[in-house]
Design an enzyme around this catalytic site. Structure first.
Site, PDB file in Angstrom:
ATOM      1  CE  LYS A  77      -3.787   2.062   2.752  1.00 32.63           C
ATOM      2  NZ  LYS A  77      -4.653   1.839   3.920  1.00 32.63           N
ATOM      3  CB  SER A 152      -7.410   4.205   3.019  1.00 28.84           C
ATOM      4  OG  SER A 152      -6.747   3.423   3.993  1.00 28.84           O
ATOM      5  CB  SER A 176      -8.217   1.160   5.795  1.00 31.04           C
ATOM      6  OG  SER A 176      -8.729   2.449   5.996  1.00 31.04           O
TER       7      SER A 176
END
Length: 451
Positions: A77, A152, A176
């Protein structure tokens, strides 16, 4: 079966057995990204040293190293440091930032033989429930590109669901790496707080609630990742009394198909011999909005000056959060801290009475990719954080929690089931999830023939 359809476990086994080389895996992964990423925008970049990493893994195997993730491509990520690569947090403020070192979790993956395929898009500062930023644009759901993968960790889950990699790392400070997996039909695991090393990396808006979270299509890959990231052993699954609640005691409305899928999952668990009690924590009026001032104040402390100088640099949704944080009183922030503490106490106390609590991961399926949040849930107008109603409690209590695929709605969009256990019970929770996951794969609330 093509290379990119293999699980991480099977792929690593093939590489260790010399039936496929790490370079061949790297080339297959790069080709899959070239095919899928232009439509999905799941990766901000492909690692330019991917093939060199593949050659390094091959050399280590030739020297006799035992590499549990040998040749497995992994997506990281865009808020987790990977040495030498641009890591931007989805923000124009960090567009030119090059990570000076690997986060310890990334280093552990490399030590186990994984190859860093690329960087997965994330919402700005990982503080939004949809993945779309001024820097990187909109990330789309592989199941239906008109929909969001959530946020996210949207890029990480989209990459795994689209077959670009069998494994990814996300972060989870409020769901997330559980809600996005639910929206694309993969698995996301939030470990016990601080079980997986966090950092070195960026400053956090709220310290002490975010974790590094593995994302995969298969439970055995989540278990393998956790053995590498935190030396979590295989264990016997939890066998005691399970609490189940469709609304987690919050009064949250559910889309009808979510309600149906949750009921079908509970029937499947009872049919498999599990003891379920309809019960939920008594939250005393606490919900996810009670703790949001912590995020707003944290963002204001980190970026308030830059936002005031040039608000056009920011995602407008993040700008609104920063503005809210700048206007908060110290009393309001202290009240939010107290709310988070009470939330933790309530859930931990509840989990002394039950081994796990089971909820839907989200009250709705994925919404249009251009929108930051769903406009309605169950046909009623909803708040901007209602889609996240069931996930932040595990973060503030430090509990491990997992999201498993749990059927699809009438439009074919994936839904998820969340299981939360007490802190430190990660191994037993993972074993339970591995036992339950095959049952959930058979759920079809519209009685279609199972694939």
């Amino acid at each position: 079966m093509s290379v990119m359809e293999l699980s991480a476990c099977d792929l690593a086994a093939e590489v260790r057995a010399r039936r496929i080389t790490p370079l061949e895996v790297a080339q297959a992964a790069r080709a899959r990204v070239a095919e899928m990423n232009p439509q999905l925008n799941a990766l901000t970049l492909v690692n330019p040293r991917l093939e060199a990493e593949a050659e390094s893994v091959a050399a280590r195997l030739a020297e006799g190293e035992d590499l549990p993730l040998a040749g497995v491509p992994v997506v990281i990520k865009d808020n987790i440091w990977v040495k030498g690569l641009p890591i931007t947090q989805g923000s124009r403020l960090f567009a030119d930032f090059i990570a000076p070192e690997d986060a310890r979790a990334v280093a552990r993956l490399r030590a186990a033989g994984a190859m860093i395929l690329g960087i997965g898009t994330c919402s700005e500062f990982a503080c939004k429930g949809a993945t779309k930023t001024p820097l990187h644009g909109i990330t789309r759901n592989p199941v239906d590109p008109s929909r969001t993968p959530g946020g996210s960790s949207g890029g990480s889950v989209a990459a795994v669901a689209a077959g670009m990699a069998p494994l990814a790392l996300g972060t989870d400070a409020g769901g997330s790496s559980r809600r996005p997996p639910a929206h694309v039909g993969v698995i996301g695991f939030k470990p016990t707080q601080d079980l997986v090393p966090y950092g070195p990396g960026f400053d956090e808006p709220v310290w002490g609630i975010s974790v590094i979270a593995p994302i995969a299509r298969h439970m055995e890959d989540i278990q393998l990742a956790m053995s590498v990231l935190a030396d979590v052993p295989r264990a016997e699954p939890l066998r005691g009394s399970f609490a189940a609640s469709a609304d987690f005691g919050l009064g949250q409305l559910l889309d009808p198909d979510v309600d149906l899928a949750f009921a079908a999952a509970m029937d499947a668990l009872r049919g498999a011999g599990h003891s379920l009690t309809e019960a939920a924590p008594e939250w005393a009026g606490l919900d996810g909005m009670a703790i949001m001032p912590l995020q707003y104040a944290g963002l204001a402390a980190l970026f308030g000056d830059r936002w005031q100088q040039d608000p056009a640099l920011f995602d407008p949704d993040l700008g609104a959060q920063i503005d809210s944080g700048l206007r908060l009183s110290g009393r309001a922030v202290a009240q939010a801290h107290q709310a988070g503490h009470r939330m933790a106490q309530i859930l931990r106390d509840f989990l002394t009475r039950f081994d796990v609590v089971i909820t839907p991961t989200t009250p709705c399926a994925a919404w249009p990719a251009e929108d930051s949040a769903p406009a309605t849930i169950a046909g009623a107008r909803c708040g901007g954080r209602d889609h996240a109603a069931f996930t932040p409690q595990a973060n503030h209590s430090g509990c491990p929690a997992i999201s498993l695929p749990c059927g699809r709605d009438r439009e074919g969009l994936p839904l998820g089931l969340q299981i939360i256990a007490a802190p430190g019970r990660d191994a037993a929770l993972l074993a339970l999830a591995a036992e339950i996951a095959p049952l959930l794969k058979r759920i079809d609330i519209f009685q279609k023939e199972a694939p």
